[in-house]
Design a protein around this motif. Structure first.
Motif, PDB file in Angstrom:
ATOM      1  N   ASP A 139       0.782  -1.228   0.000  1.00  0.00           N
ATOM      2  CA  ASP A 139       0.000   0.000   0.000  1.00  0.00           C
ATOM      3  C   ASP A 139       0.823   1.291   0.000  1.00  0.00           C
ATOM      4  OD1 ASP A 139      -2.605   1.190   0.121  1.00  0.00           O
ATOM      5  OD2 ASP A 139      -2.208   1.688   2.200  1.00  0.00           O
ATOM      6  N   LYS A 145       1.617   9.002  -2.153  1.00  0.00           N
ATOM      7  CA  LYS A 145       1.189   9.826  -1.009  1.00  0.00           C
ATOM      8  C   LYS A 145       2.365   9.942  -0.051  1.00  0.00           C
ATOM      9  CE  LYS A 145      -3.802   9.571  -0.403  1.00  0.00           C
ATOM     10  NZ  LYS A 145      -4.925   9.104   0.433  1.00  0.00           N
ATOM     11  N   ASN A 155      -0.992  12.753   8.700  1.00  0.00           N
ATOM     12  CA  ASN A 155      -0.662  13.085   7.300  1.00  0.00           C
ATOM     13  C   ASN A 155      -1.246  14.413   6.833  1.00  0.00           C
ATOM     14  OD1 ASN A 155       0.314  10.450   7.291  1.00  0.00           O
ATOM     15  ND2 ASN A 155      -1.540   9.629   6.374  1.00  0.00           N
ATOM     16  N   GLU A 187      -4.711  -3.953   5.603  1.00  0.00           N
ATOM     17  CA  GLU A 187      -4.728  -3.257   4.305  1.00  0.00           C
ATOM     18  C   GLU A 187      -4.968  -4.262   3.174  1.00  0.00           C
ATOM     19  OE1 GLU A 187      -4.667   0.011   3.963  1.00  0.00           O
ATOM     20  OE2 GLU A 187      -3.366   0.919   5.483  1.00  0.00           O
ATOM     21  N   LYS A 190      -8.533  -4.905   3.047  1.00  0.00           N
ATOM     22  CA  LYS A 190      -9.165  -3.702   2.479  1.00  0.00           C
ATOM     23  C   LYS A 190      -9.333  -3.827   0.962  1.00  0.00           C
ATOM     24  CE  LYS A 190      -6.656  -0.036   1.388  1.00  0.00           C
ATOM     25  NZ  LYS A 190      -5.710   1.085   1.525  1.00  0.00           N
ATOM     26  N   LYS A 229      -3.671  -1.316  -6.612  1.00  0.00           N
ATOM     27  CA  LYS A 229      -3.296   0.059  -6.246  1.00  0.00           C
ATOM     28  C   LYS A 229      -2.836   0.855  -7.473  1.00  0.00           C
ATOM     29  CE  LYS A 229      -1.824   3.208  -3.026  1.00  0.00           C
ATOM     30  NZ  LYS A 229      -1.554   3.522  -1.653  1.00  0.00           N
ATOM     31  N   GLU A 239      -6.532  11.894  -5.902  1.00  0.00           N
ATOM     32  CA  GLU A 239      -7.665  11.599  -5.014  1.00  0.00           C
ATOM     33  C   GLU A 239      -8.857  12.555  -5.196  1.00  0.00           C
ATOM     34  OE1 GLU A 239      -7.460   9.500  -0.749  1.00  0.00           O
ATOM     35  OE2 GLU A 239      -7.082  11.635  -0.647  1.00  0.00           O
ATOM     36  N   ARG A 243      -9.882   7.405  -6.080  1.00  0.00           N
ATOM     37  CA  ARG A 243      -8.815   7.008  -5.156  1.00  0.00           C
ATOM     38  C   ARG A 243      -9.283   6.989  -3.703  1.00  0.00           C
ATOM     39  NH1 ARG A 243      -2.375   8.516  -5.109  1.00  0.00           N
ATOM     40  NH2 ARG A 243      -1.942   7.299  -3.224  1.00  0.00           N
ATOM     41  N   LEU A 246      -9.423   3.847  -1.560  1.00  0.00           N
ATOM     42  CA  LEU A 246      -8.254   3.265  -0.864  1.00  0.00           C
ATOM     43  C   LEU A 246      -8.216   3.688   0.599  1.00  0.00           C
ATOM     44  CD1 LEU A 246      -5.550   3.942  -3.606  1.00  0.00           C
ATOM     45  CD2 LEU A 246      -6.492   1.720  -3.015  1.00  0.00           C
ATOM     46  N   ASN A 247      -9.066   4.643   0.906  1.00  0.00           N
ATOM     47  CA  ASN A 247      -9.128   5.160   2.273  1.00  0.00           C
ATOM     48  C   ASN A 247     -10.214   4.454   3.096  1.00  0.00           C
ATOM     49  OD1 ASN A 247      -8.870   8.041   4.036  1.00  0.00           O
ATOM     50  ND2 ASN A 247      -7.183   7.463   2.708  1.00  0.00           N
ATOM     51  N   HIS A 250     -10.220   4.181   6.912  1.00  0.00           N
ATOM     52  CA  HIS A 250      -9.260   5.153   7.442  1.00  0.00           C
ATOM     53  C   HIS A 250      -9.910   6.358   8.120  1.00  0.00           C
ATOM     54  CE1 HIS A 250      -6.587   2.734   5.019  1.00  0.00           C
ATOM     55  NE2 HIS A 250      -5.533   3.411   5.432  1.00  0.00           N
ATOM     56  N   HIS A 254      -8.278   6.616  11.522  1.00  0.00           N
ATOM     57  CA  HIS A 254      -7.281   7.616  11.928  1.00  0.00           C
ATOM     58  C   HIS A 254      -7.575   8.169  13.316  1.00  0.00           C
ATOM     59  CE1 HIS A 254      -5.631   8.619   7.633  1.00  0.00           C
ATOM     60  NE2 HIS A 254      -5.013   7.599   8.187  1.00  0.00           N
ATOM     61  N   HIS A 264      -1.288   1.368  12.686  1.00  0.00           N
ATOM     62  CA  HIS A 264      -2.139   1.826  11.583  1.00  0.00           C
ATOM     63  C   HIS A 264      -3.061   0.697  11.098  1.00  0.00           C
ATOM     64  CE1 HIS A 264      -3.325   4.191   8.119  1.00  0.00           C
ATOM     65  NE2 HIS A 264      -3.024   3.170   7.335  1.00  0.00           N
ATOM     66  N   LYS A 346      -8.898  14.520   5.136  1.00  0.00           N
ATOM     67  CA  LYS A 346      -8.658  15.223   3.866  1.00  0.00           C
ATOM     68  C   LYS A 346      -9.705  14.941   2.797  1.00  0.00           C
ATOM     69  CE  LYS A 346      -4.518  13.451   4.146  1.00  0.00           C
ATOM     70  NZ  LYS A 346      -4.665  13.095   5.558  1.00  0.00           N
TER      71      LYS A 346
HETATM   72  O1  LIG Z   1      -2.924   5.599  -1.165  1.00  0.00           O
HETATM   73  C1  LIG Z   1      -4.006   5.981  -0.754  1.00  0.00           C
HETATM   74  O2  LIG Z   1      -4.719   6.762  -1.398  1.00  0.00           O
HETATM   75  C2  LIG Z   1      -4.506   5.562   0.571  1.00  0.00           C
HETATM   76  O3  LIG Z   1      -5.469   6.127   1.062  1.00  0.00           O
HETATM   77  C3  LIG Z   1      -3.814   4.432   1.247  1.00  0.00           C
HETATM   78  C4  LIG Z   1      -3.939   4.415   2.758  1.00  0.00           C
HETATM   79  O4  LIG Z   1      -3.889   3.062   3.134  1.00  0.00           O
HETATM   80  C5  LIG Z   1      -2.793   5.126   3.446  1.00  0.00           C
HETATM   81  O5  LIG Z   1      -2.828   4.839   4.819  1.00  0.00           O
HETATM   82  C6  LIG Z   1      -2.763   6.593   3.264  1.00  0.00           C
HETATM   83  O6  LIG Z   1      -1.508   7.097   3.606  1.00  0.00           O
HETATM   84  C7  LIG Z   1      -3.741   7.353   4.073  1.00  0.00           C
HETATM   85  O7  LIG Z   1      -3.770   8.591   3.501  1.00  0.00           O
HETATM   86  P1  LIG Z   1      -4.589   9.812   4.022  1.00  0.00           P
HETATM   87  O8  LIG Z   1      -4.811  10.583   2.786  1.00  0.00           O
HETATM   88  O9  LIG Z   1      -5.856   9.332   4.642  1.00  0.00           O
HETATM   89  O10 LIG Z   1      -3.726  10.497   5.001  1.00  0.00           O
END
Ligand SMILES: O=C(O)C(=O)C[C@@H](O)[C@H](O)[C@H](O)COP(=O)(O)O
Ligand SMILES: [Zn+2]
Length: 385
Positions: A139, A145, A155, A187, A190, A229, A239, A243, A246-247, A250, A254, A264, A346
């Protein structure tokens, strides 16, 4: 050696570090590649745990003339402005130039931090990701990122900055501590929920072999996740839409990660559980699907609920009166604080929390109209007594 590449990402999956230069030459269109002709200096950024296991072997295979190393403390605390500044000072001291390269060797923390340094030093120099943890291989080392944390917000400082190459040695997973390996499996799971339902069956059927780190299984899961990915990132690098899938896990994750001091991956699994529960409440999915998620989480020994360490938590508050709250009140403060962290995610805009929720087998959707009370209710349900 396997190449997964498109217009945005360059990933090579290998079974050792021996072919590093060969892998790099593919993307520089050179034969008999010599790294010293391309880069004047190399800075390896790694952490103490990884350094002892991996860096020597890698350095030997790179055969570079001018190679420097900067080793940070293992753990999320290194993803901060202080460490960023220290490394920047080091880059200046060793005269890193625009023809230099940073190689990030390690897990997600090292990759995110080193990527951000590379993207901002002299307005951007090359970076190569050499991920050593499962989480980083499937990932965080792919897709560009980069970032560091600011206080409790994960982040929040960062950039999209593609590595020249992500060079994955699957064999490095053999030496990971079991808890770190398992945490990375969150992940992996996921990807099956957001993109490939059949992959979920594969994970369930092969859980024992995966936990025993069977070579073939490791190679298969790393390749599967990396392929998903790079496909998603090529379609939506910054994003703007797709994209965001992928979150998954999260947004809730977070908050839990920051307040409860857990890894994580563990936090993402708890976050995915919360997203599933919410999707059930909203009648977006059937219970059977949720049961399958519980099953796979249990097979990999991943947590579904969080426990708060209230002492840790209250250290961050100046107001002594918090410490005198009744247990119920304490819990409410914690739960509201998780919601506050979710609000600074974000993915959000126009004051709405964007949640990624499962809607079909192997498919998720971004939903932004869930009332706060429902979110709080889910967080409460996932807190262990
Ligand atoms: O690559 C991505 O897009 C992801 O969201 C992958 C996540 O698994 C990863 O933890 C990412 O760093 C989280 O990003 P964030 O934008 O939520 O800070
Ligand atoms: Zn993640």
């Amino acid at each position: 050696m396997e190449k997964i590449t498109n217009s945005v990402c360059n990933v090579v999956i290998d079974k050792s570090y021996r072919n590093f230069n060969e892998a790099l030459s593919i993307f520089h269109n050179k034969i008999n590649y010599n790294i010293n002709d391309i880069y004047d200096e190399i800075l390896i950024i790694s952490d103490q745990n990884v350094y002892n296991n991996v860096v020597d072997e890698l350095v030997e295979s790179i055969k570079a003339k001018f190679i420097y190393e900067y080793i940070v403390m293992p753990g999320e605390n290194s993803k901060c402005l202080d460490v960023y500044e220290q490394i920047m000072n080091y880059c200046v001291k060793i005269n890193l130039s625009r023809k230099s390269v940073i190689i990030a060797v390690g897990g997600g923390v090292v990759g995110d931090l080193a990527g951000y340094i590379a993207s901002t030093y002299m307005r951007g120099i090359d970076v190569i990701q050499v991920p050593t943890s499962l989480l980083a291989q499937v990932d965080s080392s792919i897709g560009g990122k980069t970032g560091i944390n600011l206080g409790k917000v994960k982040n929040i400082i960062g950039s999209f900055y593609q590595p020249k190459l992500t060079y994955i040695n699957v064999d490095a997973l053999k030496s990971l501590p079991q808890n770190e390996f398992i945490s990375g499996m969150a992940e992996v799971i996921k990807y099956s929920i957001i993109y490939d339902y059949e992959f979920l069956d594969y994970l369930i059927e092969n859980s024992e072999a995966i936990l025993n780190r069977d070579n073939e299984c490791l190679y298969y899961i790393v390749k599967k996740c990396a392929s998903i990915k790079v496909e998603v990132v090529e379609k939506d690098e910054k994003e703007g839409g797709l994209r965001k899938i992928l979150n998954f896990g999260h947004t809730f994750g977070h908050g839990v990660e920051k307040l409860c001091n857990i890894s994580h991956g563990d936090a993402v699994n708890i976050g995915m559980n919360m997203a599933f529960k919410l999707a059930l409440d909203e009648k977006l999915i059937l219970n059977d699907y949720y049961e399958k998620f519980i099953k796979v989480s249990n097979l990999f020994n991943l947590p579904l609920n969080f426990k708060s360490d209230t002492n840790d938590y209250y250290e961050d508050f100046d107001n002594d009166s918090f410490k005198e709250c009744s247990l119920d009140k304490d819990e409410d403060i914690l739960i509201n604080e998780i919601l506050n962290i979710m609000k600074s995610d974000k993915k959000n805009s126009f004051g709405k929390i964007n949640l990624v929720l499962p809607v079909k087998l192997g498919e998720v959707k971004i939903i932004d109209n869930i009332e706060e009370e429902k979110i709080l209710h889910i967080i409460r349900k996932c807190k262990n007594a």
